[in-house]
Motif scaffolding. Structure first.
Motif, PDB file in Angstrom:
ATOM      1  N   GLY A  20      35.019  57.495  18.507  1.00 21.28           N
ATOM      2  CA  GLY A  20      34.115  57.776  17.434  1.00 21.28           C
ATOM      3  C   GLY A  20      34.474  59.207  16.882  1.00 21.28           C
ATOM      4  N   ASP A  21      34.625  60.273  17.498  1.00 25.19           N
ATOM      5  CA  ASP A  21      34.751  61.611  16.633  1.00 25.19           C
ATOM      6  C   ASP A  21      36.144  61.555  15.924  1.00 25.19           C
ATOM      7  OD1 ASP A  21      36.312  61.467  19.235  1.00 25.19           O
ATOM      8  OD2 ASP A  21      35.932  63.680  19.519  1.00 25.19           O
ATOM      9  N   LEU A  24      35.392  59.633  12.737  1.00 27.75           N
ATOM     10  CA  LEU A  24      34.733  60.603  11.764  1.00 27.75           C
ATOM     11  C   LEU A  24      35.724  61.791  11.157  1.00 27.75           C
ATOM     12  CD1 LEU A  24      31.943  61.306  10.341  1.00 27.75           C
ATOM     13  CD2 LEU A  24      31.479  62.480  12.702  1.00 27.75           C
ATOM     14  N   ALA A 132      27.167  60.096  21.287  1.00 29.71           N
ATOM     15  CA  ALA A 132      27.550  58.753  21.339  1.00 29.71           C
ATOM     16  C   ALA A 132      26.622  58.007  20.143  1.00 29.71           C
ATOM     17  CB  ALA A 132      27.795  58.079  22.668  1.00 29.71           C
ATOM     18  N   ASP A 135      27.723  59.593  16.906  1.00 30.98           N
ATOM     19  CA  ASP A 135      29.088  59.256  16.501  1.00 30.98           C
ATOM     20  C   ASP A 135      29.079  57.828  15.760  1.00 30.98           C
ATOM     21  OD1 ASP A 135      30.663  61.304  17.390  1.00 30.98           O
ATOM     22  OD2 ASP A 135      31.324  60.436  19.228  1.00 30.98           O
ATOM     23  N   ILE A 136      28.776  56.883  16.366  1.00 31.92           N
ATOM     24  CA  ILE A 136      28.670  55.432  15.929  1.00 31.92           C
ATOM     25  C   ILE A 136      27.979  55.519  14.490  1.00 31.92           C
ATOM     26  CG2 ILE A 136      27.883  53.065  16.180  1.00 31.92           C
ATOM     27  CD1 ILE A 136      28.103  53.432  19.077  1.00 31.92           C
ATOM     28  N   VAL A 139      30.055  57.374  11.983  1.00 33.07           N
ATOM     29  CA  VAL A 139      31.322  56.692  11.415  1.00 33.07           C
ATOM     30  C   VAL A 139      30.975  55.563  10.371  1.00 33.07           C
ATOM     31  CG1 VAL A 139      33.084  55.310  11.989  1.00 33.07           C
ATOM     32  CG2 VAL A 139      32.589  57.302  13.193  1.00 33.07           C
ATOM     33  N   THR A 199      33.141  53.883  22.341  1.00 32.51           N
ATOM     34  CA  THR A 199      32.694  53.985  21.019  1.00 32.51           C
ATOM     35  C   THR A 199      33.821  53.628  19.947  1.00 32.51           C
ATOM     36  OG1 THR A 199      33.055  56.276  21.084  1.00 32.51           O
ATOM     37  CG2 THR A 199      30.787  55.403  21.723  1.00 32.51           C
ATOM     38  N   GLY A 200      34.887  54.082  20.172  1.00 28.45           N
ATOM     39  CA  GLY A 200      35.961  53.705  19.209  1.00 28.45           C
ATOM     40  C   GLY A 200      36.210  52.313  19.286  1.00 28.45           C
ATOM     41  N   LEU A 203      33.400  50.329  17.358  1.00 24.94           N
ATOM     42  CA  LEU A 203      33.490  50.499  15.811  1.00 24.94           C
ATOM     43  C   LEU A 203      34.594  49.749  15.347  1.00 24.94           C
ATOM     44  CD1 LEU A 203      32.567  54.394  15.823  1.00 24.94           C
ATOM     45  CD2 LEU A 203      31.153  52.830  14.647  1.00 24.94           C
TER      46      LEU A 203
END
Length: 213
Positions: A20-21, A24, A132, A135-136, A139, A199-200, A203
């Motif tokens: 996620g980071d 972003l 988290a 992050d989600i 993004v 998370t990646g 997404l």
């Protein structure tokens, strides 16, 4: 004379995984103004956080690193209904809100399959933490702010070895992540550790229109 507006298309080359980071940070490098995203995230009602972005160099190449810096410690874990209420209570555009909810629904279903319980009973550990959630949601907001109308992505790279999480040491990809990747094009590498985070993975599943070279 009238002319058609050109569709804005972006491609993600996830040659070393995704998180996620990282997603972003890539949006910030592509020209994202973080201020509207930060303002929208404040509607979640999460206490004690700020977004920090700084230039970094990796392998001789310049880029951007982002972090949500948190104040204080959280006790306990969140369940899906609590996160859903948080997102529904924020002033997000309906299409963006639905994408965020879809992302957490995918996460809950994956964890439920891994633990063999109902998705509403899933205790979100790492992915239920403030960073988290931020992050989600960030993004999803970021790609919208950039005006991306179509998003393509390369094969997804996963690492090797194990990763330490709330349930102990798990193989890479962890079971929950593996369920999130079901049906998506994967490429195994010998990079040690977790290249593709939950998370990646979620997404990319929600935001990507097509996986292609």
């Amino acid at each position: 004379m009238l002319c058609a507006k050109m569709m804005k298309i972006a491609h993600l080359d996830c040659f070393a995984g995704a998180a996620g980071d990282m997603l972003l940070a890539s949006c910030l490098d592509a020209g994202l103004d973080a201020a509207p995203v930060v303002a929208a995230l404040e509607g979640l009602g999460l206490p004690g956080w700020r977004l920090v972005a700084e230039p970094v160099t990796r392998g001789g190449i310049g880029g951007t690193k982002v972090d949500f810096v948190l104040e204080g410690e959280e006790k306990g874990h969140r369940h899906l209904p609590e996160i859903q209420r948080m997102i529904e209570g924020a002033d997000f555009e309906p299409i963006l809100r639905d994408r965020m909810l879809e992302a957490f629904d995918h996460l809950a279903l994956a964890e439920a399959r891994a633990h063999r319980i109902a998705k509403d009973k899933v205790h979100f550990h790492e992915v239920g933490a403030r960073d988290a959630i931020l992050d989600i949601c960030a993004v999803v907001l970021a790609f919208d702010q950039l005006g991306i109308q179509r998003l393509t992505c390369s094969d997804l790279v996963v690492g090797t070895g194990s990763v330490r999480c709330a349930h102990g040491d798990l193989p890479v990809p962890a079971p929950g992540t593996l369920y999130l990747l079901e049906g998506l094009p994967l490429r195994k590498t010998q990079i040690p550790g977790e290249c593709l985070t939950p998370t990646g993975a979620t997404l990319l599943r929600v935001l990507v229109d097509e996986f292609q070279p």
